[in-house]
Design a protein around this motif. Structure first.
Motif, PDB file in Angstrom:
ATOM      1  N   PHE A 105       0.641  -1.262  -0.077  1.00 18.91           N
ATOM      2  CA  PHE A 105       0.352  -0.285   0.014  1.00 18.91           C
ATOM      3  C   PHE A 105       1.200   1.135   0.079  1.00 18.91           C
ATOM      4  O   PHE A 105       1.946   1.612   1.029  1.00 18.91           O
ATOM      5  CB  PHE A 105      -0.639  -0.339   1.098  1.00 18.91           C
ATOM      6  N   GLN A 106       0.638   2.343  -1.137  1.00 17.32           N
ATOM      7  CA  GLN A 106       1.578   3.372  -1.333  1.00 17.32           C
ATOM      8  C   GLN A 106      -0.010   4.005  -0.397  1.00 17.32           C
ATOM      9  O   GLN A 106      -0.865   4.004  -0.016  1.00 17.32           O
ATOM     10  CB  GLN A 106       1.507   3.692  -2.484  1.00 17.32           C
ATOM     11  N   GLU A 107       1.120   5.258  -0.005  1.00 10.51           N
ATOM     12  CA  GLU A 107       0.014   6.025   0.589  1.00 10.51           C
ATOM     13  C   GLU A 107      -1.604   6.582  -0.345  1.00 10.51           C
ATOM     14  O   GLU A 107      -2.379   7.154   0.951  1.00 10.51           O
ATOM     15  CB  GLU A 107       0.730   7.454   1.466  1.00 10.51           C
ATOM     16  N   GLU A 108      -1.228   6.748  -1.513  1.00  5.57           N
ATOM     17  CA  GLU A 108      -2.638   6.985  -2.088  1.00  5.57           C
ATOM     18  C   GLU A 108      -3.401   5.801  -2.380  1.00  5.57           C
ATOM     19  O   GLU A 108      -4.329   5.481  -2.043  1.00  5.57           O
ATOM     20  CB  GLU A 108      -2.311   7.116  -3.796  1.00  5.57           C
ATOM     21  N   GLU A 109      -2.862   4.711  -2.062  1.00  7.55           N
ATOM     22  CA  GLU A 109      -3.885   3.707  -2.149  1.00  7.55           C
ATOM     23  C   GLU A 109      -4.118   3.027  -0.513  1.00  7.55           C
ATOM     24  O   GLU A 109      -5.234   2.480  -0.477  1.00  7.55           O
ATOM     25  CB  GLU A 109      -2.718   2.395  -2.330  1.00  7.55           C
ATOM     26  N   LEU A 110      -3.760   3.282   0.197  1.00  3.74           N
ATOM     27  CA  LEU A 110      -4.199   3.356   1.582  1.00  3.74           C
ATOM     28  C   LEU A 110      -5.217   4.307   1.571  1.00  3.74           C
ATOM     29  O   LEU A 110      -6.313   3.754   2.324  1.00  3.74           O
ATOM     30  CB  LEU A 110      -2.744   3.619   2.399  1.00  3.74           C
ATOM     31  N   GLU A 111      -5.122   5.231   1.501  1.00  2.00           N
ATOM     32  CA  GLU A 111      -5.706   6.231   1.268  1.00  2.00           C
ATOM     33  C   GLU A 111      -6.940   6.011   0.501  1.00  2.00           C
ATOM     34  O   GLU A 111      -8.559   5.885   1.041  1.00  2.00           O
ATOM     35  CB  GLU A 111      -5.500   8.227   0.881  1.00  2.00           C
ATOM     36  N   GLU A 112      -7.399   5.035  -0.050  1.00  2.00           N
ATOM     37  CA  GLU A 112      -8.512   4.982  -0.981  1.00  2.00           C
ATOM     38  C   GLU A 112      -8.859   3.811  -0.265  1.00  2.00           C
ATOM     39  O   GLU A 112     -10.576   3.806  -0.304  1.00  2.00           O
ATOM     40  CB  GLU A 112      -8.209   4.732  -1.783  1.00  2.00           C
ATOM     41  N   LEU A 113      -8.872   2.514   0.367  1.00  2.00           N
ATOM     42  CA  LEU A 113      -8.682   1.391   1.176  1.00  2.00           C
ATOM     43  C   LEU A 113      -9.295   2.307   2.559  1.00  2.00           C
ATOM     44  O   LEU A 113     -10.799   1.229   2.714  1.00  2.00           O
ATOM     45  CB  LEU A 113      -7.395   0.459   1.717  1.00  2.00           C
ATOM     46  N   LEU A 114      -8.573   2.727   3.000  1.00  2.00           N
ATOM     47  CA  LEU A 114      -9.342   3.164   4.197  1.00  2.00           C
ATOM     48  C   LEU A 114     -10.506   4.404   3.942  1.00  2.00           C
ATOM     49  O   LEU A 114     -11.471   4.440   4.855  1.00  2.00           O
ATOM     50  CB  LEU A 114      -8.382   4.623   5.084  1.00  2.00           C
ATOM     51  N   ASP A 115     -10.885   4.705   2.773  1.00  2.00           N
ATOM     52  CA  ASP A 115     -12.103   5.776   2.302  1.00  2.00           C
ATOM     53  C   ASP A 115     -13.166   5.072   2.405  1.00  2.00           C
ATOM     54  O   ASP A 115     -14.312   5.028   2.735  1.00  2.00           O
ATOM     55  CB  ASP A 115     -11.998   6.459   1.444  1.00  2.00           C
ATOM     56  N   SER A 116     -13.009   3.132   2.036  1.00  2.00           N
ATOM     57  CA  SER A 116     -14.120   2.323   2.410  1.00  2.00           C
ATOM     58  C   SER A 116     -14.081   1.340   3.477  1.00  2.00           C
ATOM     59  O   SER A 116     -14.834   0.878   3.733  1.00  2.00           O
ATOM     60  CB  SER A 116     -13.530   1.522   0.536  1.00  2.00           C
TER      61      SER A 116
END
Length: 144
Positions: A105-116
């Protein structure tokens, strides 16, 4: 490591829940102003207690969004530490069959994951359990 994870997830969960509640209050209050204090809502009147309340709600929400962002950065840092250890140690940390690959998880991918992730229990243990279930589902893994 599990204690760091527990604290990071708990903090993110709490700040996310507070930000969601504040955003809801701000939206509802905005509707109240539109209906009951149109001059304040339209910006034609300032300095009233209603105007100050609206302003302070926005400031408070912004502060909690900043705290949530900081908690997200902390959570990402802890996840990176977990990704750096071997699979068996990860399973001990997670207490289930979750294994993250290095740099998964790069930071952007983690952000997308956490948004869900939308379940933000108040208690840290419950927040971590919810996050683990969410993560296992997102990774297509689970208890085995």
């Amino acid at each position: 490591m599990r204690e760091k994870l527990l604290n990071a997830v708990g903090k993110y969960s709490d700040y996310s829940r507070y930000a969601m509640e504040l955003e809801s209050i701000e939206n509802e209050y905005d509707e109240t102003l539109e209906l009951c204090n149109y001059a304040v809502w339209s910006g034609a009147s300032s300095g009233t207690i209603q105007d100050k309340a609206s302003h302070m709600l926005r400031i408070t929400l912004d502060l909690f969004l900043d705290m949530r962002r900081n908690a997200q950065i902390e959570l990402h840092s802890v996840l990176k530490e977990i990704m750096a250890v071997e699979e068996e140690e990860q399973k001990q940390i997670w207490k289930q069959e979750i294994c993250l690959k290095p740099d998964q998880f790069q930071e952007e991918e983690l952000e997308e994951l956490l948004d869900s992730w939308d379940d933000f229990p108040y208690h840290q243990d419950e927040a971590l359990e919810s996050f683990e279930q969410f993560l296992a589902g997102a990774l297509g893994e689970g208890d085995e």
